[in-house]
Design a protein around this motif. Structure first.
Motif, PDB file in Angstrom:
ATOM      1  N   UNK A 101       1.153  -6.448  12.261  1.00 52.09           N
ATOM      2  CA  UNK A 101       2.467  -6.293  12.892  1.00 52.09           C
ATOM      3  C   UNK A 101       3.596  -6.398  11.871  1.00 52.09           C
ATOM      4  N   UNK A 102       3.242  -6.245  10.593  1.00 55.01           N
ATOM      5  CA  UNK A 102       4.216  -6.238   9.484  1.00 55.01           C
ATOM      6  C   UNK A 102       4.825  -7.597   9.178  1.00 55.01           C
ATOM      7  N   UNK A 103       4.156  -8.680   9.543  1.00 51.56           N
ATOM      8  CA  UNK A 103       4.559  -9.998   9.093  1.00 51.56           C
ATOM      9  C   UNK A 103       3.967 -10.198   7.704  1.00 51.56           C
ATOM     10  N   UNK A 104       4.731 -10.819   6.804  1.00 50.91           N
ATOM     11  CA  UNK A 104       4.303 -11.008   5.418  1.00 50.91           C
ATOM     12  C   UNK A 104       4.099 -12.491   5.139  1.00 50.91           C
ATOM     13  N   UNK A 105       2.910 -12.837   4.643  1.00 51.20           N
ATOM     14  CA  UNK A 105       2.614 -14.228   4.286  1.00 51.20           C
ATOM     15  C   UNK A 105       3.440 -14.631   3.070  1.00 51.20           C
ATOM     16  N   UNK A 106       4.128 -15.773   3.177  1.00 47.42           N
ATOM     17  CA  UNK A 106       4.944 -16.246   2.056  1.00 47.42           C
ATOM     18  C   UNK A 106       4.526 -17.630   1.576  1.00 47.42           C
ATOM     19  N   UNK A 107       3.646 -18.303   2.314  1.00 51.52           N
ATOM     20  CA  UNK A 107       3.190 -19.633   1.934  1.00 51.52           C
ATOM     21  C   UNK A 107       1.845 -19.877   2.611  1.00 51.52           C
ATOM     22  N   UNK A 108       0.938 -20.518   1.888  1.00 54.13           N
ATOM     23  CA  UNK A 108      -0.392 -20.798   2.414  1.00 54.13           C
ATOM     24  C   UNK A 108      -0.686 -22.290   2.340  1.00 54.13           C
ATOM     25  N   UNK A 109      -1.672 -22.707   3.077  1.00 54.39           N
ATOM     26  CA  UNK A 109      -2.190 -24.076   3.009  1.00 54.39           C
ATOM     27  C   UNK A 109      -1.168 -25.142   3.371  1.00 54.39           C
ATOM     28  N   UNK A 110      -0.404 -24.903   4.419  1.00 56.66           N
ATOM     29  CA  UNK A 110       0.585 -25.881   4.867  1.00 56.66           C
ATOM     30  C   UNK A 110      -0.106 -26.891   5.785  1.00 56.66           C
ATOM     31  N   UNK A 111      -0.048 -28.145   5.409  1.00 53.90           N
ATOM     32  CA  UNK A 111      -0.569 -29.228   6.224  1.00 53.90           C
ATOM     33  C   UNK A 111      -2.082 -29.224   6.366  1.00 53.90           C
ATOM     34  N   UNK A 112      -2.570 -30.156   7.174  1.00 48.94           N
ATOM     35  CA  UNK A 112      -4.016 -30.311   7.345  1.00 48.94           C
ATOM     36  C   UNK A 112      -4.697 -29.080   7.948  1.00 48.94           C
ATOM     37  N   UNK A 113      -3.967 -28.297   8.754  1.00 51.79           N
ATOM     38  CA  UNK A 113      -4.548 -27.105   9.379  1.00 51.79           C
ATOM     39  C   UNK A 113      -4.523 -25.893   8.456  1.00 51.79           C
ATOM     40  N   UNK A 114      -3.973 -26.077   7.221  1.00 58.45           N
ATOM     41  CA  UNK A 114      -3.897 -24.978   6.237  1.00 58.45           C
ATOM     42  C   UNK A 114      -3.157 -23.764   6.808  1.00 58.45           C
ATOM     43  N   UNK A 115      -2.047 -24.025   7.501  1.00 56.03           N
ATOM     44  CA  UNK A 115      -1.276 -22.963   8.128  1.00 56.03           C
ATOM     45  C   UNK A 115      -0.697 -22.004   7.101  1.00 56.03           C
ATOM     46  N   UNK A 116      -0.456 -20.784   7.562  1.00 50.84           N
ATOM     47  CA  UNK A 116       0.191 -19.758   6.751  1.00 50.84           C
ATOM     48  C   UNK A 116       1.599 -19.574   7.304  1.00 50.84           C
ATOM     49  N   UNK A 117       2.586 -19.521   6.421  1.00 49.55           N
ATOM     50  CA  UNK A 117       3.949 -19.211   6.828  1.00 49.55           C
ATOM     51  C   UNK A 117       4.154 -17.715   6.619  1.00 49.55           C
ATOM     52  N   UNK A 118       4.628 -17.051   7.665  1.00 48.58           N
ATOM     53  CA  UNK A 118       4.922 -15.625   7.620  1.00 48.58           C
ATOM     54  C   UNK A 118       6.403 -15.402   7.790  1.00 48.58           C
ATOM     55  N   UNK A 119       6.882 -14.276   7.255  1.00 51.07           N
ATOM     56  CA  UNK A 119       8.257 -13.855   7.498  1.00 51.07           C
ATOM     57  C   UNK A 119       8.269 -12.401   7.892  1.00 51.07           C
ATOM     58  N   UNK A 120       9.337 -12.025   8.612  1.00 47.77           N
ATOM     59  CA  UNK A 120       9.508 -10.622   9.001  1.00 47.77           C
ATOM     60  C   UNK A 120      10.992 -10.319   9.055  1.00 47.77           C
ATOM     61  N   UNK A 121      11.397  -9.259   8.376  1.00 47.86           N
ATOM     62  CA  UNK A 121      12.774  -8.803   8.449  1.00 47.86           C
ATOM     63  C   UNK A 121      12.980  -8.130   9.803  1.00 47.86           C
ATOM     64  N   UNK A 122      14.023  -8.528  10.513  1.00 47.03           N
ATOM     65  CA  UNK A 122      14.278  -7.962  11.824  1.00 47.03           C
ATOM     66  C   UNK A 122      15.676  -7.377  11.968  1.00 47.03           C
ATOM     67  N   UNK A 123      16.579  -7.722  11.049  1.00 44.58           N
ATOM     68  CA  UNK A 123      17.961  -7.288  11.216  1.00 44.58           C
ATOM     69  C   UNK A 123      18.510  -6.576  10.015  1.00 44.58           C
ATOM     70  N   UNK A 124      19.763  -6.298  10.136  1.00 45.15           N
ATOM     71  CA  UNK A 124      20.560  -5.602   9.125  1.00 45.15           C
ATOM     72  C   UNK A 124      19.750  -5.324   7.932  1.00 45.15           C
TER      73      UNK A 124
END
Length: 124
Positions: free
Chosen positions: A101-124
């Protein structure tokens, strides 16, 4: 769960023209899913805002594009509010879904669940 019960629980988020807000998917008066947009959803990344949070689709409604529709509607509403970039966290097994869905991973391994942080440009 009846839609009216969900609406009552999310009344504050559903009755605003700004943020935070919550979108609820329903079909034939029955709750199917929900997503919220809030200021922050990841304590390790307080520098990022706003966040998609609590994306959830009822098991019986999965695989029907509801999560995709909720994400698209949330992004469109954020764009109308002047938001340029949205963020979310997800478990590693959902990487492919968000990337499709065009989300881009910008950070990995966040916290005990090893979450991934994604970002997506939506505006201007």
């Amino acid at each position: 769960m009846p839609f009216d019960d969900i609406r009552a629980g999310f009344a504050r988020h559903m009755e605003t023209d700004g943020m935070p807000f919550t979108l609820v998917a329903e079909r034939d008066g029955m709750f199917c899913g929900t997503v919220s947009v809030i200021a922050s959803d990841e304590p390790a990344r307080l520098d990022l805002t706003p966040w998609i949070a609590a994306l959830w689709v009822d098991e019986g409604a999965r695989g029907q594009g509801i999560a995709r529709a909720l994400l698209q509607d949330a992004a469109a509403r954020c764009k109308a509010l002047g938001v340029e970039t949205l963020f979310l966290t997800a478990r590693p097994h959902l990487r492919g879904f968000y990337e499709s869905l065009s989300w881009r991973a910008i950070d990995d391994d966040i916290g005990p669940a090893k979450l991934i942080v994604f970002e997506k440009a939506v505006g201007a």
